[in-house]
Enzyme design. Structure first.
Site, PDB file in Angstrom:
ATOM      1  N   ILE A   1       0.840  -1.206   0.000  1.00 43.95           N
ATOM      2  CA  ILE A   1       0.000   0.000   0.000  1.00 43.95           C
ATOM      3  C   ILE A   1       0.876   1.257   0.000  1.00 43.95           C
ATOM      4  CG2 ILE A   1      -1.745   1.304   1.305  1.00 43.95           C
ATOM      5  CD1 ILE A   1      -2.861  -1.428   2.256  1.00 43.95           C
TER       6      ILE A   1
ATOM      7  N   ASP B   1      11.477   2.086   6.269  1.00 43.63           N
ATOM      8  CA  ASP B   1      11.042   0.679   6.240  1.00 43.63           C
ATOM      9  C   ASP B   1      12.275  -0.164   6.543  1.00 43.63           C
ATOM     10  OD1 ASP B   1       8.526  -0.984   4.517  1.00 43.63           O
ATOM     11  OD2 ASP B   1      10.324  -2.039   5.193  1.00 43.63           O
TER      12      ASP B   1
ATOM     13  N   CYS C   1       2.638   0.992   7.831  1.00 43.15           N
ATOM     14  CA  CYS C   1       3.233  -0.213   8.425  1.00 43.15           C
ATOM     15  C   CYS C   1       2.132  -0.986   9.142  1.00 43.15           C
ATOM     16  CB  CYS C   1       4.377   0.153   9.367  1.00 43.15           C
ATOM     17  SG  CYS C   1       3.896   1.294  10.663  1.00 43.15           S
ATOM     18  N   PRO C   2       2.341  -2.290   9.369  1.00 40.64           N
ATOM     19  CA  PRO C   2       1.323  -3.060  10.088  1.00 40.64           C
ATOM     20  C   PRO C   2       1.333  -2.706  11.574  1.00 40.64           C
ATOM     21  CG  PRO C   2       3.075  -4.504   9.241  1.00 40.64           C
ATOM     22  CD  PRO C   2       3.495  -3.108   8.983  1.00 40.64           C
TER      23      PRO C   2
ATOM     24  N   SER D   1      -3.804   3.007   8.013  1.00 40.19           N
ATOM     25  CA  SER D   1      -3.340   1.651   8.319  1.00 40.19           C
ATOM     26  C   SER D   1      -4.102   1.047   9.501  1.00 40.19           C
ATOM     27  CB  SER D   1      -1.835   1.656   8.555  1.00 40.19           C
ATOM     28  OG  SER D   1      -1.392   0.334   8.675  1.00 40.19           O
ATOM     29  N   ARG D   2      -3.697   1.400  10.722  1.00 39.74           N
ATOM     30  CA  ARG D   2      -4.409   0.903  11.903  1.00 39.74           C
ATOM     31  C   ARG D   2      -4.397   2.000  12.969  1.00 39.74           C
ATOM     32  NH1 ARG D   2      -6.520  -2.237   9.175  1.00 39.74           N
ATOM     33  NH2 ARG D   2      -6.498  -4.503   9.244  1.00 39.74           N
TER      34      ARG D   2
ATOM     35  N   ASP E   1      -8.400   7.404   8.597  1.00 43.80           N
ATOM     36  CA  ASP E   1      -9.436   6.441   8.202  1.00 43.80           C
ATOM     37  C   ASP E   1      -9.661   5.426   9.309  1.00 43.80           C
ATOM     38  OD1 ASP E   1     -11.255   5.160   6.422  1.00 43.80           O
ATOM     39  OD2 ASP E   1      -9.725   3.632   6.000  1.00 43.80           O
TER      40      ASP E   1
ATOM     41  N   GLU F   1     -12.626   1.576  17.392  1.00 44.01           N
ATOM     42  CA  GLU F   1     -13.563   1.584  16.265  1.00 44.01           C
ATOM     43  C   GLU F   1     -14.782   0.739  16.617  1.00 44.01           C
ATOM     44  OE1 GLU F   1     -11.609   0.384  12.659  1.00 44.01           O
ATOM     45  OE2 GLU F   1     -10.057   1.890  12.862  1.00 44.01           O
TER      46      GLU F   1
ATOM     47  N   HIS G   1     -13.053   3.778   8.572  1.00 43.91           N
ATOM     48  CA  HIS G   1     -12.319   2.590   8.083  1.00 43.91           C
ATOM     49  C   HIS G   1     -12.871   2.112   6.734  1.00 43.91           C
ATOM     50  CE1 HIS G   1      -9.740  -0.981   9.645  1.00 43.91           C
ATOM     51  NE2 HIS G   1      -9.660  -0.876   8.328  1.00 43.91           N
TER      52      HIS G   1
HETATM   53  P1  NAD Z   1       2.766  -4.920   3.537  1.00 40.48           P
HETATM   54  O1  NAD Z   1       3.119  -6.050   4.424  1.00 40.48           O
HETATM   55  O2  NAD Z   1       2.888  -5.075   2.048  1.00 40.48           O
HETATM   56  O3  NAD Z   1       3.642  -3.634   3.949  1.00 40.48           O
HETATM   57  C1  NAD Z   1       3.956  -3.300   5.261  1.00 40.48           C
HETATM   58  C2  NAD Z   1       5.349  -2.686   5.245  1.00 40.48           C
HETATM   59  O4  NAD Z   1       5.615  -2.138   6.559  1.00 40.48           O
HETATM   60  C3  NAD Z   1       6.461  -3.687   4.936  1.00 40.48           C
HETATM   61  O5  NAD Z   1       7.265  -3.222   3.874  1.00 40.48           O
HETATM   62  C4  NAD Z   1       7.251  -3.762   6.248  1.00 40.48           C
HETATM   63  O6  NAD Z   1       8.631  -3.991   6.052  1.00 40.48           O
HETATM   64  C5  NAD Z   1       6.984  -2.364   6.820  1.00 40.48           C
HETATM   65  N1  NAD Z   1       7.273  -2.244   8.245  1.00 40.48           N
HETATM   66  C6  NAD Z   1       7.216  -3.183   9.218  1.00 40.48           C
HETATM   67  N2  NAD Z   1       7.598  -2.644  10.404  1.00 40.48           N
HETATM   68  C7  NAD Z   1       7.896  -1.346  10.166  1.00 40.48           C
HETATM   69  C8  NAD Z   1       8.356  -0.294  10.984  1.00 40.48           C
HETATM   70  N3  NAD Z   1       8.589  -0.453  12.298  1.00 40.48           N
HETATM   71  N4  NAD Z   1       8.584   0.913  10.409  1.00 40.48           N
HETATM   72  C9  NAD Z   1       8.372   1.097   9.088  1.00 40.48           C
HETATM   73  N5  NAD Z   1       7.926   0.122   8.263  1.00 40.48           N
HETATM   74  C10 NAD Z   1       7.698  -1.082   8.795  1.00 40.48           C
HETATM   75  O7  NAD Z   1       1.273  -4.506   3.940  1.00 40.48           O
HETATM   76  P2  NAD Z   1       0.252  -3.608   3.106  1.00 40.48           P
HETATM   77  O8  NAD Z   1      -0.567  -4.460   2.209  1.00 40.48           O
HETATM   78  O9  NAD Z   1       0.985  -2.458   2.531  1.00 40.48           O
HETATM   79  O10 NAD Z   1      -0.730  -3.118   4.276  1.00 40.48           O
HETATM   80  C11 NAD Z   1      -0.271  -2.253   5.296  1.00 40.48           C
HETATM   81  C12 NAD Z   1      -1.319  -2.119   6.378  1.00 40.48           C
HETATM   82  O11 NAD Z   1      -2.456  -1.417   5.852  1.00 40.48           O
HETATM   83  C13 NAD Z   1      -1.912  -3.442   6.872  1.00 40.48           C
HETATM   84  O12 NAD Z   1      -1.126  -4.010   7.895  1.00 40.48           O
HETATM   85  C14 NAD Z   1      -3.288  -3.042   7.372  1.00 40.48           C
HETATM   86  O13 NAD Z   1      -3.217  -2.804   8.770  1.00 40.48           O
HETATM   87  C15 NAD Z   1      -3.574  -1.720   6.665  1.00 40.48           C
HETATM   88  N6  NAD Z   1      -4.771  -1.808   5.816  1.00 40.48           N
HETATM   89  C16 NAD Z   1      -5.770  -0.898   6.004  1.00 40.48           C
HETATM   90  C17 NAD Z   1      -6.900  -0.947   5.208  1.00 40.48           C
HETATM   91  C18 NAD Z   1      -8.034   0.052   5.393  1.00 40.48           C
HETATM   92  O14 NAD Z   1      -9.169  -0.277   5.085  1.00 40.48           O
HETATM   93  N7  NAD Z   1      -7.797   1.268   5.858  1.00 40.48           N
HETATM   94  C19 NAD Z   1      -7.027  -1.939   4.208  1.00 40.48           C
HETATM   95  C20 NAD Z   1      -5.967  -2.834   4.014  1.00 40.48           C
HETATM   96  C21 NAD Z   1      -4.835  -2.767   4.822  1.00 40.48           C
END
Ligand code: NAD
Length: 309
Positions: A157, A176, A206-207, A234-235, A259, A264, A283
């Site tokens: 994302i 990252d 990030c997650p 993200s969260r 978002d 929530e 969300h």
């Molecule tokens: P992804 O696993 O492809 O990317 C996450 C990235 O975060 C990875 O590159 C990882 O190396 C990096 N990361 C881990 N720890 C870190 C840190 N301490 N500092 C910086 N970067 C770090 O995941 P994604 O598909 O890009 O999704 C990301 C997040 O988006 C999901 O975990 C989810 O919580 C959130 N999400 C939200 C929605 C929404 O409706 N708003 C929908 C889908 C996903």
């Protein structure tokens, strides 16, 4: 198969569920709130589908032996206790990529909205201030061209957000632990501190994990420019909301678009609702029509792959 909170994915007449129905027979509950309901509803089931529900350790340890798979109908699986699942020999799967573009596009939409205070312009217009143009000029209204977009988490994302930011002429700072080549001079990997100090827009991708909980807090907010904006798609718990409210009220941060919230659904007493420099959505990043269609199809793929071993 049992789908514990199907209301969350809005079973919709217009979506095509045929692949999902082919993959499994299922019972769906619009909403399952209590742990007692969960335990009752998973009895005799092999596959349990959840959407952003809290499935904690104590609960998983009480799951019947029939349960072999917990299938998160979403990307983030921070609410499921993976250790407990492993201990019970229950597999856990998620759907990593169904809404990648949608969420990235929402993040960049927020950047554009905040840069031009679109939400405030609309509010003022709604109040009938059409003729008072000096009022419109008082709210922040800047270009994004040449501004620094700081992306915390350059995964799937994050990369969509970056692509959109680059297309808008922004410079990108990424933090990252696993850098990947970009081949673009406008993109730089930096440490978190440098990103916070130099970004005009900070976008979280990030997650949520113990190490990233409250990554935005009083201390990190002290590093940002007072003209900077925060975007969180993200969260919610990545941000300490009490610290964010304080920073927004005291002018340490110009604004935020969220978002996701720490609790929530966000309740009306959340002080963030009462700040003019905040945009909040419920969300919705994942929830566009095409993403939900993809989600159903991919949950079906996960269940089929599991049943085929
Ligand atoms: P992804 O696993 O492809 O990317 C996450 C990235 O975060 C990875 O590159 C990882 O190396 C990096 N990361 C881990 N720890 C870190 C840190 N301490 N500092 C910086 N970067 C770090 O995941 P994604 O598909 O890009 O999704 C990301 C997040 O988006 C999901 O975990 C989810 O919580 C959130 N999400 C939200 C929605 C929404 O409706 N708003 C929908 C889908 C996903």
């Amino acid at each position: 198969t049992v789908f514990l909170n199907s209301a969350k994915v809005d079973f919709d007449q217009k979506l095509d569920y045929s692949k999902f129905e082919e993959a499994t027979e299922f019972t769906k509950y619009d909403d399952t709130v209590t742990d007692e309901q969960i335990l009752e509803r998973v009895q005799g089931q092999e596959v349990v589908i959840t959407k952003e529900m809290s499935i904690g350790r104590d609960l998983i340890l009480k799951f019947p032996a029939s349960v072999k798979l917990i299938c998160e109908a979403g990307t983030g699986f921070n609410n499921i206790d993976l250790d407990a699942a492993k201990q019970k020999n229950i597999a856990v799967c998620n759907v990593p990529s169904y809404s990648t573009e949608s969420v990235g596009h929402l993040a960049i939409t927020f950047v554009l909205m905040l840069s031009a205070s679109l939400h405030l312009q609309q509010k003022m217009l709604d109040k009938g201030n059409y003729d008072n143009f000096s009022k419109y000029l008082q709210v922040p209204h800047y270009e994004v061209l040449g501004k620094n977009l700081g992306v915390i988490g350059g995964g799937a994302i994050g990369r969509q957000t970056i692509k959109a930011g680059l297309a808008l002429g922004m410079n990108v700072l990424i933090c990252d632990p696993f850098p990947q080549p970009w081949g673009d001079a406008a993109v730089q990997y930096v440490q978190l501190e440098e990103l916070l100090k130099n970004s005009d827009f900070i976008s979280l991708h990030c997650p949520l994990m113990p190490s990233t909980k409250h990554i935005i807090n009083k201390e990190t907010l002290n590093l940002v420019k007072p003209s900077a904006y925060l975007v969180n798609t993200s969260r919610g718990p990545l941000v300490n909301e009490a610290d964010l409210v304080e920073a927004l009220k005291t002018g340490k941060l110009a604004g935020a678009a969220l978002d996701v919230q720490e609790v929530e659904p966000a309740t009306p007493d959340n002080p963030l609702f009462h700040l003019d420099n905040v945009i909040m959505t419920p969300h919705i990043g994942w929830r566009r029509f095409e993403s939900r269609q993809r989600l159903f199809n991919l949950v079906a793929v996960n269940i089929t792959a599991f049943s085929q071993g």
